[in-house]
Design a protein around this motif. Sequence first.
Motif, PDB file in Angstrom:
ATOM      1  N   VAL A 192       0.880  -1.172   0.000  1.00  0.00           N
ATOM      2  CA  VAL A 192       0.000   0.000   0.000  1.00  0.00           C
ATOM      3  C   VAL A 192       0.914   1.218   0.000  1.00  0.00           C
ATOM      4  O   VAL A 192       1.682   1.423   0.942  1.00  0.00           O
ATOM      5  N   GLU A 193       0.822   2.005  -1.056  1.00  0.00           N
ATOM      6  CA  GLU A 193       1.809   3.060  -1.299  1.00  0.00           C
ATOM      7  C   GLU A 193       1.130   4.417  -1.422  1.00  0.00           C
ATOM      8  O   GLU A 193       0.080   4.546  -2.062  1.00  0.00           O
ATOM      9  N   ALA A 194       1.732   5.436  -0.828  1.00  0.00           N
ATOM     10  CA  ALA A 194       1.179   6.792  -0.879  1.00  0.00           C
ATOM     11  C   ALA A 194       1.112   7.287  -2.323  1.00  0.00           C
ATOM     12  O   ALA A 194       1.986   7.002  -3.136  1.00  0.00           O
ATOM     13  N   TYR A 195       0.057   8.012  -2.626  1.00  0.00           N
ATOM     14  CA  TYR A 195      -0.110   8.614  -3.949  1.00  0.00           C
ATOM     15  C   TYR A 195       0.759   9.865  -4.042  1.00  0.00           C
ATOM     16  O   TYR A 195       0.769  10.706  -3.142  1.00  0.00           O
ATOM     17  N   LEU A 196       1.513   9.960  -5.117  1.00  0.00           N
ATOM     18  CA  LEU A 196       2.331  11.138  -5.375  1.00  0.00           C
ATOM     19  C   LEU A 196       1.805  11.823  -6.626  1.00  0.00           C
ATOM     20  O   LEU A 196       1.686  11.188  -7.674  1.00  0.00           O
ATOM     21  N   GLU A 197       1.494  13.085  -6.503  1.00  0.00           N
ATOM     22  CA  GLU A 197       0.974  13.822  -7.652  1.00  0.00           C
ATOM     23  C   GLU A 197       2.118  14.573  -8.319  1.00  0.00           C
ATOM     24  O   GLU A 197       2.868  15.305  -7.674  1.00  0.00           O
ATOM     25  N   GLY A 198       2.265  14.367  -9.618  1.00  0.00           N
ATOM     26  CA  GLY A 198       3.333  15.046 -10.320  1.00  0.00           C
ATOM     27  C   GLY A 198       3.490  14.534 -11.730  1.00  0.00           C
ATOM     28  O   GLY A 198       2.565  13.951 -12.310  1.00  0.00           O
ATOM     29  N   THR A 199       4.662  14.704 -12.281  1.00  0.00           N
ATOM     30  CA  THR A 199       4.968  14.307 -13.651  1.00  0.00           C
ATOM     31  C   THR A 199       5.674  12.960 -13.636  1.00  0.00           C
ATOM     32  O   THR A 199       6.690  12.793 -12.955  1.00  0.00           O
ATOM     33  N   GLU A 200       5.132  11.999 -14.377  1.00  0.00           N
ATOM     34  CA  GLU A 200       5.752  10.677 -14.432  1.00  0.00           C
ATOM     35  C   GLU A 200       6.732  10.621 -15.597  1.00  0.00           C
ATOM     36  O   GLU A 200       6.418  11.015 -16.714  1.00  0.00           O
ATOM     37  N   ILE A 201       7.923  10.104 -15.304  1.00  0.00           N
ATOM     38  CA  ILE A 201       8.937   9.932 -16.339  1.00  0.00           C
ATOM     39  C   ILE A 201       9.524   8.531 -16.230  1.00  0.00           C
ATOM     40  O   ILE A 201       9.381   7.862 -15.196  1.00  0.00           O
ATOM     41  N   THR A 202      10.186   8.108 -17.281  1.00  0.00           N
ATOM     42  CA  THR A 202      10.876   6.820 -17.238  1.00  0.00           C
ATOM     43  C   THR A 202      12.195   6.952 -17.986  1.00  0.00           C
ATOM     44  O   THR A 202      12.274   7.620 -19.023  1.00  0.00           O
ATOM     45  N   VAL A 203      13.240   6.319 -17.434  1.00  0.00           N
ATOM     46  CA  VAL A 203      14.600   6.487 -17.938  1.00  0.00           C
ATOM     47  C   VAL A 203      15.238   5.118 -18.155  1.00  0.00           C
ATOM     48  O   VAL A 203      15.311   4.314 -17.225  1.00  0.00           O
ATOM     49  N   GLY A 204      15.710   4.865 -19.382  1.00  0.00           N
ATOM     50  CA  GLY A 204      16.394   3.617 -19.687  1.00  0.00           C
ATOM     51  C   GLY A 204      17.901   3.775 -19.586  1.00  0.00           C
ATOM     52  O   GLY A 204      18.448   4.865 -19.771  1.00  0.00           O
ATOM     53  N   CYS A 205      18.588   2.665 -19.296  1.00  0.00           N
ATOM     54  CA  CYS A 205      20.034   2.723 -19.079  1.00  0.00           C
ATOM     55  C   CYS A 205      20.643   1.355 -19.306  1.00  0.00           C
ATOM     56  O   CYS A 205      20.016   0.331 -19.021  1.00  0.00           O
TER      57      CYS A 205
ATOM     58  N   ALA B 163      16.276  16.886 -15.574  1.00  0.00           N
ATOM     59  CA  ALA B 163      16.679  15.790 -16.454  1.00  0.00           C
ATOM     60  C   ALA B 163      18.073  15.285 -16.086  1.00  0.00           C
ATOM     61  O   ALA B 163      18.322  14.067 -16.033  1.00  0.00           O
ATOM     62  N   ARG B 164      18.973  16.224 -15.805  1.00  0.00           N
ATOM     63  CA  ARG B 164      20.328  15.837 -15.417  1.00  0.00           C
ATOM     64  C   ARG B 164      20.310  15.018 -14.131  1.00  0.00           C
ATOM     65  O   ARG B 164      20.984  13.973 -14.034  1.00  0.00           O
ATOM     66  N   ARG B 165      19.533  15.479 -13.153  1.00  0.00           N
ATOM     67  CA  ARG B 165      19.467  14.754 -11.878  1.00  0.00           C
ATOM     68  C   ARG B 165      18.831  13.378 -12.052  1.00  0.00           C
ATOM     69  O   ARG B 165      19.257  12.398 -11.425  1.00  0.00           O
ATOM     70  N   ALA B 166      17.820  13.275 -12.924  1.00  0.00           N
ATOM     71  CA  ALA B 166      17.181  11.980 -13.176  1.00  0.00           C
ATOM     72  C   ALA B 166      18.170  11.006 -13.811  1.00  0.00           C
ATOM     73  O   ALA B 166      18.203   9.817 -13.466  1.00  0.00           O
ATOM     74  N   ARG B 167      18.995  11.518 -14.724  1.00  0.00           N
ATOM     75  CA  ARG B 167      20.017  10.657 -15.336  1.00  0.00           C
ATOM     76  C   ARG B 167      21.046  10.213 -14.297  1.00  0.00           C
ATOM     77  O   ARG B 167      21.469   9.049 -14.276  1.00  0.00           O
TER      78      ARG B 167
ATOM     79  N   LYS C 277      31.351   1.508 -21.762  1.00  0.00           N
ATOM     80  CA  LYS C 277      30.487   2.682 -21.867  1.00  0.00           C
ATOM     81  C   LYS C 277      29.347   2.639 -20.867  1.00  0.00           C
ATOM     82  O   LYS C 277      28.982   1.581 -20.345  1.00  0.00           O
ATOM     83  N   SER C 278      28.811   3.834 -20.598  1.00  0.00           N
ATOM     84  CA  SER C 278      27.612   4.002 -19.784  1.00  0.00           C
ATOM     85  C   SER C 278      26.623   4.805 -20.614  1.00  0.00           C
ATOM     86  O   SER C 278      26.923   5.927 -21.021  1.00  0.00           O
ATOM     87  N   VAL C 279      25.465   4.226 -20.897  1.00  0.00           N
ATOM     88  CA  VAL C 279      24.489   4.853 -21.792  1.00  0.00           C
ATOM     89  C   VAL C 279      23.197   5.123 -21.018  1.00  0.00           C
ATOM     90  O   VAL C 279      22.558   4.196 -20.509  1.00  0.00           O
ATOM     91  N   ILE C 280      22.838   6.405 -20.918  1.00  0.00           N
ATOM     92  CA  ILE C 280      21.552   6.800 -20.351  1.00  0.00           C
ATOM     93  C   ILE C 280      20.716   7.332 -21.508  1.00  0.00           C
ATOM     94  O   ILE C 280      21.093   8.307 -22.163  1.00  0.00           O
ATOM     95  N   PHE C 281      19.581   6.717 -21.775  1.00  0.00           N
ATOM     96  CA  PHE C 281      18.770   7.101 -22.916  1.00  0.00           C
ATOM     97  C   PHE C 281      17.997   8.391 -22.643  1.00  0.00           C
ATOM     98  O   PHE C 281      17.811   8.786 -21.473  1.00  0.00           O
ATOM     99  N   PRO C 282      17.513   9.070 -23.690  1.00  0.00           N
ATOM    100  CA  PRO C 282      16.648  10.231 -23.496  1.00  0.00           C
ATOM    101  C   PRO C 282      15.434   9.867 -22.634  1.00  0.00           C
ATOM    102  O   PRO C 282      14.907   8.748 -22.729  1.00  0.00           O
ATOM    103  N   ILE C 283      15.007  10.804 -21.809  1.00  0.00           N
ATOM    104  CA  ILE C 283      13.930  10.553 -20.838  1.00  0.00           C
ATOM    105  C   ILE C 283      12.573  10.679 -21.511  1.00  0.00           C
ATOM    106  O   ILE C 283      12.348  11.582 -22.314  1.00  0.00           O
ATOM    107  N   THR C 284      11.662   9.762 -21.155  1.00  0.00           N
ATOM    108  CA  THR C 284      10.294   9.801 -21.673  1.00  0.00           C
ATOM    109  C   THR C 284       9.339  10.284 -20.590  1.00  0.00           C
ATOM    110  O   THR C 284       9.389   9.821 -19.451  1.00  0.00           O
ATOM    111  N   GLU C 285       8.470  11.200 -20.968  1.00  0.00           N
ATOM    112  CA  GLU C 285       7.380  11.646 -20.088  1.00  0.00           C
ATOM    113  C   GLU C 285       6.148  10.813 -20.399  1.00  0.00           C
ATOM    114  O   GLU C 285       5.823  10.560 -21.564  1.00  0.00           O
ATOM    115  N   VAL C 286       5.465  10.374 -19.350  1.00  0.00           N
ATOM    116  CA  VAL C 286       4.311   9.493 -19.498  1.00  0.00           C
ATOM    117  C   VAL C 286       3.059  10.261 -19.074  1.00  0.00           C
ATOM    118  O   VAL C 286       2.928  10.662 -17.918  1.00  0.00           O
TER     119      VAL C 286
END
Length: 334
Positions: free
Chosen positions: A199-212, A257-261, A218-227
């Motif tokens: 059971v998890e608290a609801y967070l209101e905001g912008t959902e993003i997802t980051v692939g890596c 975006a930088r911090r999310a990466r 090499k270390s590859v962080i893909f462009p961030i997607t907004e959902v």
Amino acid sequence: MQPIKRTIAIVCGGDSSEHDVSLRSAQGLYSFFDKQRYNVYIVDIKGLDWHVNLHDGTTTPVDRNDFSFMEDGKLVLFDYAYITIHGTPGENGILQGYFELVHLPYSTSGVLVEAMTFDKFVLNQYLRSYGVSVAESLLIRRGYEDLVNEEEIMEKVGMPCFVKPAADGSSFGVSKVKNIDQLAPALRKAMMESDEVMVEAYLEGTEITVGCYKTREKSVIFPITEVVTKNEFFDFDAKYNGQVDEITPARISEDTARRAREITSAIYDILHCNGIIRIDYIITKNADGSERINMLEVNTTPGMTPTSFIPQQVRAAGLEMADVLTDIVENQFR
């Protein structure tokens, strides 16, 4: 001299409600792999039915003693397993343990990491100790529901909240609960998928997802997607039936975006991941107006259909899926 082509198993199916979704990911991966470089087969497993889809349209059983099969009277041994099972046994460490026993390299993280990322509650508590921001949550186990009462849920988690299987994929058994009367039905729904429910608290905001993904070179962080979904949350219909807008790159500030990466890269290293992962976040506002990046979950076998997030992000990065998959496979043999 041409190098010997490695034989790759794309392992799909599994025993969860996401079995058919996994088959779609396998077809996507099959289309992406470089067939000039690899011999590629799809292996479908469900329970004790393990079979290889042969190129002539027939199937043949897998010998689980060594993960081999027979084709045209010849024994075929795989060199590598690319796991694309969403749910048990491919996302919780069970299949990884089997591949360790038969000494076959595979695409995902190891047994412990898979088991931990599969259990959302355990993962949240672990990463919280490293300073990763996560939502408040409670764990309820089947048969011990009475140990957590409604007042405790209201005090720690509040309303609305999410009720979800703690140890399963994220497409089935999830409910957004807006009042206490909806809690019991939501718990029953989640427990149809898992013996442990978060059971998890609801967070209101912008959902993003980051692939890596990372290799030795090499270390590859893909462009961030907004959902963006018009549904109550990013549910099965939003994921797989087009009821969502997926915007790459995400409409967020460069600092966020930088911090999310950076967080994504750090989590990859903390968990000692392998292969491609995708981490989902909610960006919320602090009291002072600054943005907080809250981790929702780590996906170690993300969807791989042509329209899934990772292929989208790979295209947005100007890369080719075939090259990314080759990076991941060859990293095991260097």
